[in-house]
Enzyme design. Sequence first.
Site, PDB file in Angstrom:
ATOM      1  N   ASP A 102      -7.939  -5.318  -0.127  1.00  0.00           N
ATOM      2  CA  ASP A 102      -8.417  -6.048  -1.297  1.00  0.00           C
ATOM      3  C   ASP A 102      -8.106  -7.530  -1.256  1.00  0.00           C
ATOM      4  O   ASP A 102      -8.771  -8.324  -1.919  1.00  0.00           O
ATOM      5  CB  ASP A 102      -7.817  -5.445  -2.570  1.00  0.00           C
ATOM      6  CG  ASP A 102      -8.391  -4.077  -2.833  1.00  0.00           C
ATOM      7  OD1 ASP A 102      -9.594  -3.928  -2.631  1.00  0.00           O
ATOM      8  OD2 ASP A 102      -7.629  -3.187  -3.216  1.00  0.00           O
ATOM      9  N   HIS A 126       0.847  -1.183   0.000  1.00  0.00           N
ATOM     10  CA  HIS A 126       0.000   0.000   0.000  1.00  0.00           C
ATOM     11  C   HIS A 126       0.878   1.226   0.000  1.00  0.00           C
ATOM     12  O   HIS A 126       1.933   1.231   0.626  1.00  0.00           O
ATOM     13  CB  HIS A 126      -0.917   0.010   1.240  1.00  0.00           C
ATOM     14  CG  HIS A 126      -2.070   0.938   1.087  1.00  0.00           C
ATOM     15  ND1 HIS A 126      -1.981   2.275   1.380  1.00  0.00           N
ATOM     16  CD2 HIS A 126      -3.326   0.723   0.626  1.00  0.00           C
ATOM     17  CE1 HIS A 126      -3.145   2.835   1.115  1.00  0.00           C
ATOM     18  NE2 HIS A 126      -3.979   1.929   0.662  1.00  0.00           N
TER      19      HIS A 126
HETATM   20  N1  ACO Z   1       4.305  -7.328  -5.025  1.00  0.00           N
HETATM   21  C1  ACO Z   1       5.642  -7.356  -5.164  1.00  0.00           C
HETATM   22  N2  ACO Z   1       6.450  -6.285  -4.965  1.00  0.00           N
HETATM   23  C2  ACO Z   1       5.856  -5.141  -4.611  1.00  0.00           C
HETATM   24  C3  ACO Z   1       4.464  -5.045  -4.437  1.00  0.00           C
HETATM   25  C4  ACO Z   1       3.676  -6.193  -4.648  1.00  0.00           C
HETATM   26  N3  ACO Z   1       2.342  -6.167  -4.503  1.00  0.00           N
HETATM   27  N4  ACO Z   1       4.143  -3.771  -4.070  1.00  0.00           N
HETATM   28  C5  ACO Z   1       5.310  -3.105  -4.031  1.00  0.00           C
HETATM   29  N5  ACO Z   1       6.346  -3.928  -4.345  1.00  0.00           N
HETATM   30  C6  ACO Z   1       7.780  -3.599  -4.331  1.00  0.00           C
HETATM   31  C7  ACO Z   1       8.188  -2.757  -5.533  1.00  0.00           C
HETATM   32  O1  ACO Z   1       8.591  -3.562  -6.613  1.00  0.00           O
HETATM   33  C8  ACO Z   1       9.296  -1.924  -4.944  1.00  0.00           C
HETATM   34  O2  ACO Z   1      10.433  -2.732  -4.855  1.00  0.00           O
HETATM   35  P1  ACO Z   1      11.915  -2.087  -5.048  1.00  0.00           P
HETATM   36  O3  ACO Z   1      12.075  -1.127  -3.910  1.00  0.00           O
HETATM   37  O4  ACO Z   1      12.844  -3.258  -4.991  1.00  0.00           O
HETATM   38  O5  ACO Z   1      11.899  -1.399  -6.385  1.00  0.00           O
HETATM   39  C9  ACO Z   1       8.837  -1.648  -3.518  1.00  0.00           C
HETATM   40  O6  ACO Z   1       7.975  -2.763  -3.185  1.00  0.00           O
HETATM   41  C10 ACO Z   1       8.062  -0.348  -3.356  1.00  0.00           C
HETATM   42  O7  ACO Z   1       6.998  -0.343  -4.306  1.00  0.00           O
HETATM   43  P2  ACO Z   1       6.355   0.952  -4.919  1.00  0.00           P
HETATM   44  O8  ACO Z   1       5.840   0.639  -6.289  1.00  0.00           O
HETATM   45  O9  ACO Z   1       7.258   2.130  -4.772  1.00  0.00           O
HETATM   46  O10 ACO Z   1       5.150   1.176  -3.938  1.00  0.00           O
HETATM   47  P3  ACO Z   1       3.930   2.129  -4.210  1.00  0.00           P
HETATM   48  O11 ACO Z   1       3.622   2.781  -2.929  1.00  0.00           O
HETATM   49  O12 ACO Z   1       4.167   3.018  -5.383  1.00  0.00           O
HETATM   50  O13 ACO Z   1       2.775   1.109  -4.644  1.00  0.00           O
HETATM   51  C11 ACO Z   1       0.860  -0.229  -4.631  1.00  0.00           C
HETATM   52  C12 ACO Z   1       1.699   0.794  -3.870  1.00  0.00           C
HETATM   53  C13 ACO Z   1       0.443   0.344  -6.016  1.00  0.00           C
HETATM   54  C14 ACO Z   1      -0.423  -0.510  -3.869  1.00  0.00           C
HETATM   55  C15 ACO Z   1       1.687  -1.516  -4.813  1.00  0.00           C
HETATM   56  O14 ACO Z   1       2.052  -2.039  -3.553  1.00  0.00           O
HETATM   57  C16 ACO Z   1       0.965  -2.585  -5.655  1.00  0.00           C
HETATM   58  O15 ACO Z   1       1.019  -2.530  -6.881  1.00  0.00           O
HETATM   59  N6  ACO Z   1       0.262  -3.552  -4.979  1.00  0.00           N
HETATM   60  C17 ACO Z   1      -0.468  -4.545  -5.678  1.00  0.00           C
HETATM   61  C18 ACO Z   1      -1.795  -3.969  -6.134  1.00  0.00           C
HETATM   62  C19 ACO Z   1      -2.759  -3.769  -4.995  1.00  0.00           C
HETATM   63  O16 ACO Z   1      -2.988  -4.655  -4.182  1.00  0.00           O
HETATM   64  N7  ACO Z   1      -3.391  -2.582  -4.982  1.00  0.00           N
HETATM   65  C20 ACO Z   1      -4.406  -2.244  -3.994  1.00  0.00           C
HETATM   66  C21 ACO Z   1      -3.994  -1.038  -3.222  1.00  0.00           C
HETATM   67  S1  ACO Z   1      -5.145  -0.750  -1.938  1.00  0.00           S
HETATM   68  C22 ACO Z   1      -6.480   0.000  -2.667  1.00  0.00           C
HETATM   69  O17 ACO Z   1      -6.431   0.584  -3.701  1.00  0.00           O
HETATM   70  C23 ACO Z   1      -7.732  -0.144  -1.920  1.00  0.00           C
END
Ligand code: ACO
Length: 436
Positions: free
Chosen positions: A370, A312
Amino acid sequence: MDSEAPPKSVTLTLDGTNKSITLPLIQGTMGPPVADIRKLYAGLDIFTFDPGYGGTAACESKITYIDGDAGVLLHRGYPIEQLAMQSTFLEVAHLLLNGELPNAAQKVEFDDGVMRHTMLHEQIRSIYQGFRRDAHPMAVMCGVVGALSAFYHDSLDINNPEHRRISAFRLIAKVPTIAAWAYKYTIGQPFMYPRNDLGYAENFLYMMNAVPAEPYHVNPVLARAMDRIMILHADHEQNASTATVRLSGSTGANPFACIAAGIASLWGPAHGGANEAVLKMLAEIGTVENVKPFLDQVKDKDSHSRLMGFGHRVYKNFDPRAKILQATCHEVLAELGIKNDPMLELAVELEKIALHDEYFIKRKLYPNVDFYSGIILKAMGIPTSMFTALFAVSRTVGWISQWKEMMEDPSQRIGRPRQIYTGATTRDYVGIDARG
Ligand code: ACO
């Protein structure tokens, strides 16, 4: 001691010059101080760069507070745990929209006000016929919610508080009908008209599941679980779809058009589409033996795949909504007598392994709301394609509350981000014959 008093300003100096600017620090009622950079460009001729808005407040708001590190979510000061366990969705809607929980008389008036607006203009039925039968419910929702502005001309004056109030009622009341009809249309069943004697969540389940040919009784445990899911999705501060609604609204667009824009933004798998994506991912993994290889793939940057339902932008410890839904998940499965659901076993295994995996621990990736809502909704028999539509139904309350707050804010102006331009510098047009 003076040095311990909270700072009131921050001073920025342009390196190598004697130019500097002192910017006020604004302190909200909770949360860290925020540097007011509105005079930065005029003062120092520089902009700030914050793609993804991770460190930028775009508005003041009194509606929702999140402390991502502590896993805190408050609506108008009330903890989400208390609202989810003790309140109802319509009570929370009143709270978000009007700032306070309703008293007994206000509750009757508010609930009646919403439930009186649940029907759609009869002409809207024909809009559905224009969609293909296999249209995604979110596509239908974007279209039909946007189309409401063509039907309710009498409440479109955004500067009139009474019009804003009626539009809010109309939106909150009609989105369940629009979503349920989107589903009925895809499966070829007759549209069920809303029943105003039922509760909000109960009526939604009724319109989804009932058919005119026989009576239908909504299971009260499932209605309560649905109401709770709706409360947990009602608002979440300045997320992508809410920011979209505010940005659209800042131009003076009508509320129906703004909420349609919010629905479009919510659709993406990184936001509201995640609960649907969780189920697709579980189906793709298939069996418990495949969990480990799947996680290896997720951890490989080149694969561009993510563990859906994990992570998140704001919550870096736990998502308080996920905790509540984890418990609700067990209640629903017990009520439905689901003991050995293979997909659920898979989800539990995935959660267990991911929570102990160095990759996820290091990046503070925990199950989000989710992850569990997808599993509960599936158990309740809600088709996967409706998951995000249901999220949109719940979040409409938050969107319209945030839109209303923005419209009532005298300092609101059109939203207009800046950019760092990295394209070609000025050059002269060359006729086609002279181009290489
Ligand atoms: N699976 C694997 N790796 C992940 C995930 C994931 N779900 N989420 C983040 N990471 C990793 C990234 O690759 C990154 O790794 P790095 O530092 O080695 O490059 C690190 O964690 C940070 O990730 P960011 O993309 O900077 O995190 P951000 O805050 O931008 O993204 C998000 C948040 C979009 C929710 C992300 O965690 C994601 O895509 N999750 C999966 C989709 C999801 O479940 N969305 C629902 C959100 S809640 C809602 O809308 C109600």
